[in-house]
Write a protein that holds these residues in place. Structure first.
Motif, short mmCIF file in Angstrom:
data_model
loop_
_atom_site.label_atom_id
_atom_site.label_comp_id
_atom_site.label_asym_id
_atom_site.label_seq_id
_atom_site.Cartn_x
_atom_site.Cartn_y
_atom_site.Cartn_z
N ASP A 147 0.95 -1.37 0.05
CA ASP A 147 0.08 -0.24 -0.16
C ASP A 147 0.52 1.25 0.26
O ASP A 147 0.68 2.39 0.42
CB ASP A 147 -0.53 -0.40 1.26
N GLY A 148 1.74 1.19 -0.23
CA GLY A 148 2.68 2.38 -0.44
C GLY A 148 2.73 3.36 -1.48
O GLY A 148 1.96 2.74 -2.63
N ILE A 149 3.48 4.39 -1.48
CA ILE A 149 3.09 5.79 -2.45
C ILE A 149 3.64 5.33 -3.52
O ILE A 149 3.13 5.51 -4.51
CB ILE A 149 4.07 6.51 -2.13
N ILE A 150 4.84 4.27 -3.91
CA ILE A 150 4.85 4.07 -5.81
C ILE A 150 3.83 3.13 -6.35
O ILE A 150 3.86 3.65 -7.66
CB ILE A 150 6.17 2.86 -5.32
N ASN A 151 3.29 2.05 -5.46
CA ASN A 151 1.87 1.35 -6.16
C ASN A 151 1.44 2.26 -6.31
O ASN A 151 0.09 2.48 -7.42
CB ASN A 151 1.64 -0.09 -5.37
N MET A 152 0.61 3.72 -5.55
CA MET A 152 -0.42 3.81 -5.77
C MET A 152 -0.64 4.90 -6.99
O MET A 152 -1.23 4.74 -7.30
CB MET A 152 -0.55 4.96 -4.08
N MET A 153 0.68 5.84 -6.87
CA MET A 153 1.01 6.52 -8.20
C MET A 153 1.30 5.01 -9.16
O MET A 153 0.68 6.37 -10.30
CB MET A 153 2.55 7.25 -7.47
N LEU A 154 1.78 4.38 -9.70
CA LEU A 154 1.84 3.69 -10.61
C LEU A 154 0.70 3.39 -11.33
O LEU A 154 -0.38 3.03 -12.17
CB LEU A 154 2.84 2.46 -10.13
N MET A 155 -0.48 3.12 -10.32
CA MET A 155 -1.84 2.37 -10.37
C MET A 155 -2.67 4.20 -11.14
O MET A 155 -3.71 3.74 -11.03
CB MET A 155 -2.37 2.15 -8.83
N LYS A 156 -2.45 5.29 -10.13
CA LYS A 156 -2.97 6.19 -10.73
C LYS A 156 -3.23 6.79 -12.08
O LYS A 156 -3.81 7.21 -12.51
CB LYS A 156 -2.82 7.47 -9.45
N ILE A 157 -1.30 6.34 -12.54
CA ILE A 157 -1.44 7.05 -14.10
C ILE A 157 -1.65 6.14 -14.80
O ILE A 157 -0.95 5.45 -15.55
CB ILE A 157 -0.04 7.32 -14.22
N SER A 158 -2.31 4.42 -14.02
CA SER A 158 -2.98 3.45 -15.12
C SER A 158 -1.64 2.22 -15.51
O SER A 158 -1.80 2.12 -16.37
CB SER A 158 -3.47 3.93 -15.91
N ILE A 160 0.04 -0.42 -13.52
CA ILE A 160 -0.68 -1.64 -13.12
C ILE A 160 -1.85 -1.31 -13.06
O ILE A 160 -3.26 -0.12 -12.28
CB ILE A 160 0.68 -1.61 -12.26
N SER A 161 -2.31 -2.49 -12.78
CA SER A 161 -3.85 -2.07 -12.74
C SER A 161 -4.47 -3.13 -10.86
O SER A 161 -5.05 -3.20 -10.34
CB SER A 161 -4.80 -3.55 -13.52
N GLU A 162 -2.93 -4.01 -10.49
CA GLU A 162 -3.01 -4.05 -9.30
C GLU A 162 -1.52 -4.00 -8.39
O GLU A 162 -1.18 -4.25 -9.23
CB GLU A 162 -3.98 -5.62 -8.88
N PRO A 163 -1.43 -3.70 -7.17
CA PRO A 163 -0.53 -3.75 -6.44
C PRO A 163 0.72 -4.69 -6.82
O PRO A 163 0.90 -6.02 -7.09
CB PRO A 163 -0.79 -3.59 -5.07
N ILE A 164 1.99 -4.21 -7.14
CA ILE A 164 3.07 -5.04 -7.47
C ILE A 164 3.52 -5.08 -5.99
O ILE A 164 4.05 -4.83 -5.38
CB ILE A 164 4.13 -4.38 -8.41
N GLN A 165 4.06 -6.33 -5.86
CA GLN A 165 4.76 -7.45 -4.73
C GLN A 165 6.35 -7.19 -4.61
O GLN A 165 6.72 -8.06 -4.00
CB GLN A 165 4.01 -8.87 -4.71
N TRP A 166 6.60 -5.58 -4.45
CA TRP A 166 7.75 -5.84 -4.03
C TRP A 166 8.08 -6.20 -3.24
O TRP A 166 9.78 -6.60 -3.30
CB TRP A 166 7.69 -3.91 -4.57
N LEU A 167 8.10 -6.51 -1.92
CA LEU A 167 8.79 -7.19 -1.00
C LEU A 167 8.43 -8.80 -0.63
O LEU A 167 9.34 -9.09 0.01
CB LEU A 167 8.64 -6.35 0.49
N THR A 168 7.28 -9.20 -1.68
CA THR A 168 7.74 -11.17 -1.43
C THR A 168 7.50 -11.39 -2.54
O THR A 168 7.31 -12.52 -2.90
CB THR A 168 5.85 -10.98 -1.19
#
Length: 309
Positions: A147-158, A160-168
């Protein structure tokens, strides 16, 4: 009339005085050198020798026994060690070239005399490398959270469609580590290139422009060759730093998921303090890093065409 004997008699006190002065200067000079040499020996060479001796031993605490090269042969059969080597080499071959090229580009850009607010941009880019390793690693952990800022920004500008599991996710976790290291150390290398560029005679570039050389040609035909020693230096120091990588991985992913991001240095830490303490084998893994540093440094010297000229 002064005889030769009298001349010799007068010269003796002067010679003795000169010898005393030289002796005094030597004593003062060596007193500074000896202090530094003793400190270097105690805190650098002595621990290195002790670690080398320890790498031929095994056991817990003070109950150590000499086992010869068993620890070194164990390295090639240890799947965790081989995984950490693979992870570390991946960081090395991706992150170091990207960081060096980015630092070169930024240094050329910030060396432009017509650029305004150069001091601000130089400080802003250099600032990450003086921040706390732990603090910036924790910040990156939150930035790249689900739920970090990176995923939020990427989803906002379309993008990505779902959050990337950066740490898992094993792949994206490595990417997050590489981005974090690059962010921190690019400015450090940029300062070296910027300092070297400011010592390059501007008339060289003026002559190239008169001859019709484009900015790209000037970069590859003038800037790169003139920065070759600095590029070699930063490449070797960056290689050493990456092979010893610990803080970012420890604080961002803790080596996970599984051992997908674990580095050699973190494995040494685990062997010493997390698993059942095995200081002998941990020292062996430490010397594996030394051997890798020597190998990669030789490769870089050869690739740069350094013949000790």
């Amino acid at each position: 009339m002064i005889t030769a004997k009298e001349n010799q008699t007068q010269a003796l006190p002067k010679a003795n005085s000169g010898r005393k002065t030289r002796l005094k200067n030597n004593v003062i000079g060596w007193s500074f050198v000896i202090i530094a040499a003793v400190m270097i020996f105690l805190f650098y060479f002595y621990p290195m020798v002790q670690a080398l001796i320890l790498s031929f031993q095994t056991g817990v605490g003070a109950n150590l026994t000499f086992t010869g090269i068993d620890n070194y042969t164990r390295l090639f059969k240890d799947p965790t060690f081989l995984t950490t080597v693979k992870n570390t080499v991946i960081y090395l071959i991706i992150q170091v070239p990207v960081m060096i090229l980015l630092a070169l580009f930024l240094s050329v850009l910030l060396n432009n005399k017509t650029l305004k607010f150069k001091g601000f941009f130089r400080t802003a880019i250099f600032l990450p490398c003086v921040t706390s390793l732990v603090a910036y690693s924790v910040i990156f952990k939150y930035l790249f959270g689900q739920d970090g800022i990176i995923n939020m920004m990427l989803m906002k500008i379309s993008l990505i469609s779902e959050p990337i599991q950066w740490l898992t996710d094993p792949f994206w976790a490595k990417i997050a580590i590489i981005i974090a290291i690059t962010w921190r150390w690019t400015g450090y290398n940029m300062i070296f290139y910027l300092s070297a560029l400011q010592n390059v005679d501007e008339s060289i570039y003026e002559a190239a422009r008169i001859d019709g050389a484009s900015p790209i040609q000037q970069f590859f035909k003038i800037t790169i060759p003139m920065l070759k020693p600095i590029i070699l230096f930063t490449s070797i120091t960056s290689t050493i730093g990456t092979l010893q990588l610990f803080d970012e991985v420890m604080n961002i992913t803790k080596g996970g998921p599984g051992n997908a991001t674990m580095t050699i240095s973190q494995y040494i830490y685990n062997l010493s303090f997390k698993y059942t303490p095995d200081f002998g084998y941990a020292a062996t893994v430490s010397y594996a890093i030394v051997i890798m540093i020597v190998i990669f440094s030789i490769i870089q010297f050869k690739a740069a065409g350094d013949n000790n000229e």
